[in-house]
Design an enzyme around this catalytic site. Structure first.
Site, PDB file in Angstrom:
ATOM      1  N   ASP A   2       9.641  20.251   4.759  1.00 12.99           N
ATOM      2  CA  ASP A   2       9.004  19.636   3.586  1.00 12.99           C
ATOM      3  C   ASP A   2       8.587  18.205   3.913  1.00 12.99           C
ATOM      4  OD1 ASP A   2       9.535  21.882   1.997  1.00 12.99           O
ATOM      5  OD2 ASP A   2      11.512  21.137   1.426  1.00 12.99           O
ATOM      6  N   ARG A   3       7.623  17.707   3.180  1.00 14.12           N
ATOM      7  CA  ARG A   3       7.100  16.359   3.437  1.00 14.12           C
ATOM      8  C   ARG A   3       8.209  15.304   3.454  1.00 14.12           C
ATOM      9  NH1 ARG A   3       2.950  13.591  -0.663  1.00 14.12           N
ATOM     10  NH2 ARG A   3       4.886  13.459  -1.843  1.00 14.12           N
TER      11      ARG A   3
END
Length: 295
Positions: free
Chosen positions: A136-137
């Site tokens: 995930d970012r």
């Protein structure tokens, strides 16, 4: 015999005493790990008689001079978001910072693939970064990118056979009751892309996460998660399931945000190389901010 380089002391020089393939010689003479030695070689940090060499099997003969770069950083990949950990002709292993996507999503999004493609272009490597798995970012840590389609296909189709250990460290909310345990459930996304967990089959994918508690305070716990399956948002949903969501998680958390970031870091990645079949083991240090909470 070792001599020092006068030009800003950037290289250490060795004189070869016996015939040997370059990598074999480096492993026998440098006091560093195999993965670091390979990364120095692939990162153009080795010179033989003044010329940069990247071939593992380059044959050294007595009298040749081997120069080893002292630079700890890869001087050609400059990004505050991406650190190059290892590179060979088939793949790279990188450490991703928070705030960057693993791959493009929408127009002009900051992503690791674009950073790597730019690095390959600038270093005149005729390849592109192929996404194999994602973080995930706002999750930091280790990722593999293939440098060609064939390697990417092997990693994608044989992922569960090749990757033999993958672990994350998280700061979770509250004081963990158990020292270790396993969380298992079925995970399924709704139309708003929220992942729901069910103890019975809900038509989703079965997910298994093992955990062990490393440290505790009355407010937070430091937990290692080992993935048996790699499902989307698995750790974030499972830690929420046991009442200790990952700190800083705006989607599945409880508002507890001591470090103003998602407190999840992919710190261990062990896999069998898809082409050379060597065992590759990488460990990324725990973010300093995580450690400070448990002093």
């Amino acid at each position: 015999m070792i001599t020092r380089d006068s030009q800003a002391d950037k290289y250490v020089h060795y004189v070869v005493r016996e015939q040997s393939p370059l990598l074999e010689w480096l492993l026998a003479n440098l006091k560093q790990s195999k993965s670091k030695t390979k990364a120095t070689l692939q990162g153009r940090g080795i010179k033989v008689n003044g010329k940069t060499v990247t071939q593992f099997d380059f044959m050294l003969t007595p009298g040749m001079k081997v120069s080893v770069s002292k630079s700890k950083k890869n001087d050609q990949l400059k990004s505050r978001y991406v650190k190059l950990i290892y590179e060979d002709q088939y793949l790279v292993v990188i450490e991703k910072n928070i705030g960057i996507l693993s791959m493009a999503a929408g127009h002009k999004s900051l992503n690791v693939k674009a950073v790597l493609d730019d690095y390959f272009h600038k270093t005149r490597k005729k390849c592109h970064a192929h996404v194999v798995h994602r973080l995930d970012r706002d999750t930091s840590g280790l990722l593999i990118y293939a440098k060609d389609m064939q390697t990417e296909q092997i990693l994608e189709h044989e992922w569960h056979e090749l990757v033999y250990d993958r672990r994350y460290i998280a700061v979770v909310s509250g004081e963990m009751e158990k020292d270790e345990g396993t969380i298992a459930s079925w995970l399924k996304d709704n139309k708003a892309f929220i992942t729901y967990s069910s103890p019975v089959d809900n038509g989703g994918k079965y997910a298994v996460t093992h955990f062990s508690t490393l440290a505790r305070t009355t407010e937070h716990s430091l937990v290692e998660f080992r993935l048996e399956t790699g499902r989307k948002n698995q750790i974030r949903v499972h830690s929420s399931d046991i009442g200790h969501p990952v700190c800083g998680d705006v989607k599945y958390g409880n508002g507890d945000d001591p470090l103003h970031r998602l407190c999840l870091h992919a710190y261990l990645l062990c896999f069998t190389h898809p082409v050379t079949h060597e065992r590759m083991e990488f460990e990324s240090p725990l973010p300093a901010s995580f450690r400070k909470l448990f002093k």
